[in-house]
Write a protein that holds these residues in place. Structure first.
Motif, PDB file in Angstrom:
ATOM      1  N   LYS A  64     -33.778  93.660  30.473  1.00  0.00           N
ATOM      2  CA  LYS A  64     -33.787  94.972  31.124  1.00  0.00           C
ATOM      3  C   LYS A  64     -33.313  96.096  30.214  1.00  0.00           C
ATOM      4  CE  LYS A  64     -29.347  94.079  33.332  1.00  0.00           C
ATOM      5  NZ  LYS A  64     -28.704  93.756  34.574  1.00  0.00           N
ATOM      6  N   PHE A  65     -32.815  95.761  29.029  1.00  0.00           N
ATOM      7  CA  PHE A  65     -32.286  96.789  28.137  1.00  0.00           C
ATOM      8  C   PHE A  65     -33.279  97.242  27.077  1.00  0.00           C
ATOM      9  CE2 PHE A  65     -28.662  94.231  29.603  1.00  0.00           C
ATOM     10  CZ  PHE A  65     -27.985  95.210  30.304  1.00  0.00           C
ATOM     11  N   LYS A  87     -38.334  97.391  21.547  1.00  0.00           N
ATOM     12  CA  LYS A  87     -38.225  98.849  21.475  1.00  0.00           C
ATOM     13  C   LYS A  87     -37.082  99.224  22.411  1.00  0.00           C
ATOM     14  CE  LYS A  87     -40.835 103.076  22.074  1.00  0.00           C
ATOM     15  NZ  LYS A  87     -42.130 103.677  22.368  1.00  0.00           N
ATOM     16  N   GLY A  88     -36.048  99.879  21.865  1.00  0.00           N
ATOM     17  CA  GLY A  88     -34.880 100.241  22.645  1.00  0.00           C
ATOM     18  C   GLY A  88     -35.197 101.317  23.672  1.00  0.00           C
ATOM     19  N   LYS A  89     -34.404 101.316  24.737  1.00  0.00           N
ATOM     20  CA  LYS A  89     -34.571 102.310  25.800  1.00  0.00           C
ATOM     21  C   LYS A  89     -33.433 103.322  25.744  1.00  0.00           C
ATOM     22  CE  LYS A  89     -36.716  99.175  29.128  1.00  0.00           C
ATOM     23  NZ  LYS A  89     -36.583  98.588  30.471  1.00  0.00           N
ATOM     24  N   GLU A  90     -33.764 104.541  26.118  1.00  0.00           N
ATOM     25  CA  GLU A  90     -32.755 105.592  26.177  1.00  0.00           C
ATOM     26  C   GLU A  90     -31.883 105.392  27.406  1.00  0.00           C
ATOM     27  OE1 GLU A  90     -32.447 110.426  25.747  1.00  0.00           O
ATOM     28  OE2 GLU A  90     -34.371 109.515  26.187  1.00  0.00           O
ATOM     29  N   GLN A 102     -27.488  97.035  21.867  1.00  0.00           N
ATOM     30  CA  GLN A 102     -26.755  95.804  21.541  1.00  0.00           C
ATOM     31  C   GLN A 102     -26.985  94.749  22.626  1.00  0.00           C
ATOM     32  OE1 GLN A 102     -22.728  97.267  21.015  1.00  0.00           O
ATOM     33  NE2 GLN A 102     -22.920  97.084  18.786  1.00  0.00           N
ATOM     34  N   LEU A 103     -27.020  95.166  23.874  1.00  0.00           N
ATOM     35  CA  LEU A 103     -27.275  94.222  24.972  1.00  0.00           C
ATOM     36  C   LEU A 103     -28.691  93.657  24.893  1.00  0.00           C
ATOM     37  CD1 LEU A 103     -25.436  96.076  27.865  1.00  0.00           C
ATOM     38  CD2 LEU A 103     -24.783  93.889  26.844  1.00  0.00           C
ATOM     39  N   THR A 104     -29.624  94.429  24.358  1.00  0.00           N
ATOM     40  CA  THR A 104     -30.979  93.929  24.128  1.00  0.00           C
ATOM     41  C   THR A 104     -30.932  92.733  23.196  1.00  0.00           C
ATOM     42  OG1 THR A 104     -31.939  96.136  24.415  1.00  0.00           O
ATOM     43  CG2 THR A 104     -33.274  94.527  23.233  1.00  0.00           C
ATOM     44  N   VAL A 105     -30.181  92.871  22.107  1.00  0.00           N
ATOM     45  CA  VAL A 105     -30.059  91.782  21.131  1.00  0.00           C
ATOM     46  C   VAL A 105     -29.352  90.586  21.763  1.00  0.00           C
ATOM     47  CG1 VAL A 105     -29.082  91.096  18.896  1.00  0.00           C
ATOM     48  CG2 VAL A 105     -30.084  93.380  19.178  1.00  0.00           C
ATOM     49  N   ARG A 106     -28.247  90.849  22.450  1.00  0.00           N
ATOM     50  CA  ARG A 106     -27.493  89.758  23.092  1.00  0.00           C
ATOM     51  C   ARG A 106     -28.383  88.978  24.048  1.00  0.00           C
ATOM     52  NH1 ARG A 106     -23.720  90.716  28.033  1.00  0.00           N
ATOM     53  NH2 ARG A 106     -25.820  90.849  28.861  1.00  0.00           N
TER      54      ARG A 106
END
Length: 181
Positions: A64-65, A87-90, A102-106
């Motif tokens: 979800k991140f 692709k990171g979210k704002e 960082q939570l995306t990576v985790r």
């Protein structure tokens, strides 16, 4: 005659709606099957590379991140060396955006851990729109990370017990854009 045409159009419309609903139900049933396979750990035994890739992508899309861009490395032999791109979210603030990246990576690392695949290492990279001092915006890497299979195995089973700020210290390789430091 107009009534006949109107009735025919209504029948066509209802049929189309029914087909759409069938397709929707089919998709959700497929997603449930995939989720069931992922949870039971049968993906580790899946020998069809295409099916295995779809199952892994389904697990990684549940982040979800960040938005999954792609997964490479599942067509090779075990142990797998995966490259995962997001692709990171704002978020509401710069600090919250950094934390969500960082939570995306985790969550990507934990998703791979939970799949039970034989992993040599995984690379998890995240891009984010970056605006330079001239006002030009482009997608740039904000995090590039690499985790060995041994590191992934050492992670606590509960992802909620793992603090995302520890990612750089446990990574075998870690690079963050200077604006994310």
């Amino acid at each position: 005659m107009k009534q006949l045409v109107a009735i025919g159009m209504c029948a066509l419309l209802l049929t189309a709606c029914g087909k759409h609903e069938e397709l929707k139900n089919e998709r959700s049933a497929t997603q449930e099957v995939m989720a069931g396979q992922l949870k039971s750990g049968t993906i580790a035994k899946e020998r069809n590379p295409e099916k295995r890739k779809k199952l892994v992508e389904a697990a990684l899309q549940d982040n979800k991140f960040g938005d999954l861009v792609g997964v490479d490395g599942l067509d090779a032999k075990e142990p797998f060396s995966l490259k995962i791109e997001y692709k990171g979210k704002e978020n509401l603030s710069d600090n919250m955006t950094k934390k969500s990246i960082q939570l995306t990576v985790r969550d990507a690392v934990y998703a791979v851990k939970e799949l039970g695949l034989n992993i040599d290492h995984i690379k998890v990279n995240v891009t984010y729109p970056y605006t330079d001092k001239y006002g030009n915006t482009s997608e740039r890497y904000v995090i590039k990370s690499n985790y060995s299979g041994a590191t992934i195995e050492r992670l606590n089973e509960e992802r909620k017990n793992f603090k995302e700020e520890n990612l750089p210290s446990i990574a075998d390789e870690w690079w963050a854009h200077p604006s994310f430091e």
